[in-house]
Design an enzyme around this catalytic site. Structure first.
Site, PDB file in Angstrom:
ATOM      1  N   LYS A  14      23.919  44.683   1.565  1.00 12.99           N
ATOM      2  CA  LYS A  14      23.316  45.863   0.925  1.00 12.99           C
ATOM      3  C   LYS A  14      23.574  45.829  -0.578  1.00 12.99           C
ATOM      4  CE  LYS A  14      23.689  49.709   4.215  1.00 12.99           C
ATOM      5  NZ  LYS A  14      24.350  51.018   4.331  1.00 12.99           N
ATOM      6  N   ASP A  70      22.622  55.032   3.347  1.00 10.01           N
ATOM      7  CA  ASP A  70      22.737  55.074   4.804  1.00 10.01           C
ATOM      8  C   ASP A  70      21.373  54.742   5.384  1.00 10.01           C
ATOM      9  OD1 ASP A  70      24.712  55.371   6.841  1.00 10.01           O
ATOM     10  OD2 ASP A  70      23.581  57.087   7.586  1.00 10.01           O
ATOM     11  N   GLY A  97      21.637  42.267   9.818  1.00  9.79           N
ATOM     12  CA  GLY A  97      21.402  43.360  10.770  1.00  9.79           C
ATOM     13  C   GLY A  97      20.232  43.075  11.699  1.00  9.79           C
ATOM     14  N   TYR A  98      19.279  43.994  11.729  1.00  7.50           N
ATOM     15  CA  TYR A  98      18.143  43.887  12.637  1.00  7.50           C
ATOM     16  C   TYR A  98      16.970  43.090  12.034  1.00  7.50           C
ATOM     17  CZ  TYR A  98      20.585  47.648  15.133  1.00  7.50           C
ATOM     18  OH  TYR A  98      21.523  48.391  15.817  1.00  7.50           O
TER      19      TYR A  98
HETATM   20  P1  ITT Z   1      27.993  50.916   4.542  1.00  5.77           P
HETATM   21  O1  ITT Z   1      28.074  52.166   5.394  1.00  5.77           O
HETATM   22  O2  ITT Z   1      29.321  50.401   4.086  1.00  5.77           O
HETATM   23  O3  ITT Z   1      27.014  51.039   3.410  1.00  5.77           O
HETATM   24  P2  ITT Z   1      26.907  49.725   6.991  1.00  5.77           P
HETATM   25  O4  ITT Z   1      26.530  48.304   7.322  1.00  5.77           O
HETATM   26  O5  ITT Z   1      27.887  50.417   7.881  1.00  5.77           O
HETATM   27  O6  ITT Z   1      27.377  49.734   5.463  1.00  5.77           O
HETATM   28  P3  ITT Z   1      24.940  51.784   7.694  1.00  5.77           P
HETATM   29  O7  ITT Z   1      25.965  52.769   8.093  1.00  5.77           O
HETATM   30  O8  ITT Z   1      23.818  52.258   6.833  1.00  5.77           O
HETATM   31  O9  ITT Z   1      25.555  50.528   6.908  1.00  5.77           O
HETATM   32  O10 ITT Z   1      24.445  51.118   9.042  1.00  5.77           O
HETATM   33  C1  ITT Z   1      23.184  50.710   9.252  1.00  5.77           C
HETATM   34  C2  ITT Z   1      23.100  49.501  10.142  1.00  5.77           C
HETATM   35  O11 ITT Z   1      21.695  49.256  10.197  1.00  5.77           O
HETATM   36  C3  ITT Z   1      23.739  48.232   9.581  1.00  5.77           C
HETATM   37  O12 ITT Z   1      24.978  47.947  10.126  1.00  5.77           O
HETATM   38  C4  ITT Z   1      22.723  47.154   9.968  1.00  5.77           C
HETATM   39  O13 ITT Z   1      22.968  46.704  11.273  1.00  5.77           O
HETATM   40  C5  ITT Z   1      21.426  47.909   9.966  1.00  5.77           C
HETATM   41  N1  ITT Z   1      20.713  47.736   8.696  1.00  5.77           N
HETATM   42  C6  ITT Z   1      20.857  48.442   7.541  1.00  5.77           C
HETATM   43  N2  ITT Z   1      20.015  47.996   6.597  1.00  5.77           N
HETATM   44  C7  ITT Z   1      19.327  46.980   7.151  1.00  5.77           C
HETATM   45  C8  ITT Z   1      18.351  46.085   6.682  1.00  5.77           C
HETATM   46  O14 ITT Z   1      17.881  46.141   5.434  1.00  5.77           O
HETATM   47  N3  ITT Z   1      17.877  45.171   7.534  1.00  5.77           N
HETATM   48  C9  ITT Z   1      18.329  45.088   8.793  1.00  5.77           C
HETATM   49  N4  ITT Z   1      19.280  45.861   9.316  1.00  5.77           N
HETATM   50  C10 ITT Z   1      19.775  46.809   8.504  1.00  5.77           C
END
Ligand code: ITT
Length: 195
Positions: free
Chosen positions: A13, A68, A152-153
């Protein structure tokens, strides 16, 4: 020039945020390693983004930017949504989450595999009201992972109008040009430019 702390603990991110905000007159600094972990206890992306941004302002005394993100799948009534990071359990890996998603969608036909990524970015300040921006990306969930990029996804998300490629089959700049996070960051750039 304003300095912002990036609240995210997710290096993918942080890279995407830096890449999209590169032309702005702002300095982005990494989350301090000793910053307290924030439990995402709210039931909306907005609530959790604000929690993460405010916690970093408290820890550093500087303005902070938090993201988020959730994946909302139509056939699953919007799941995993706000729980996307913990979909397959508290310490689930990206792979565990992707496998669970594909298993839940087993046998679901193409039309009902529609999905949306949604990113909410909150900017919190020591002395003023926060700003909130949103970015989305519409697409569908594939039947098997494809591609090595992103995180992620991304390997199972095929954006509409992307010629059948998943986000993981795109270069970073191609993903950022259309993505939920890219769109939210471009909205953020407009807000910051007015300040
Ligand atoms: P922070 O809270 O530290 O920012 P995190 O990975 O825990 O990081 P989130 O709470 O926003 O982030 O969780 C969202 C989840 O969704 C993350 O763990 C990924 O699996 C997925 N995700 C987020 N952005 C994505 C993206 O651009 N492409 C694919 N999957 C994504």
């Amino acid at each position: 020039m304003t300095t912002f702390v990036l609240a995210t603990a997710n290096p993918h991110k942080a890279d995407e945020m830096r890449a999209v905000l590169v032309g702005l007159d702002v300095q982005l600094i990494e989350r301090p390693v000793d910053a307290p972990e924030v439990e995402e206890t709210e039931d909306t992306l907005e609530g959790n983004a604000l929690l993460k941004a405010r916690a970093l302002v408290e820890a550093t005394g500087r303005p902070a930017i938090a993201d988020d993100t959730g994946l909302f799948v139509e056939a699953l009534d919007g799941r995993p949504g706000v729980f996307s990071a913990r979909y397959a359990g508290e310490n689930a890996s990206y792979r565990d989450n992707v496998e669970k998603l594909l298993a839940e969608l087993e046998g679901v036909d193409e039309r009902r595999r529609r999905a949306q990524f949604r990113t909410v970015i909150a900017v919190a300040y020591p002395q003023r009201d926060p700003e909130i921006v949103v970015g989305t990306l519409d697409g569908s969930i594939t039947t098997a992972p494809r591609g090595e990029g992103g995180f992620g996804y991304d390997p199972v998300f095929e954006p509409n109008g992307a010629g059948g490629r998943t986000l993981a089959q795109m270069l970073p700049d191609q993903k950022n040009a259309i993505s939920h996070r890219g769109n939210a960051l471009r909205a953020l750039a407009l807000v910051l430019a007015k300040q």
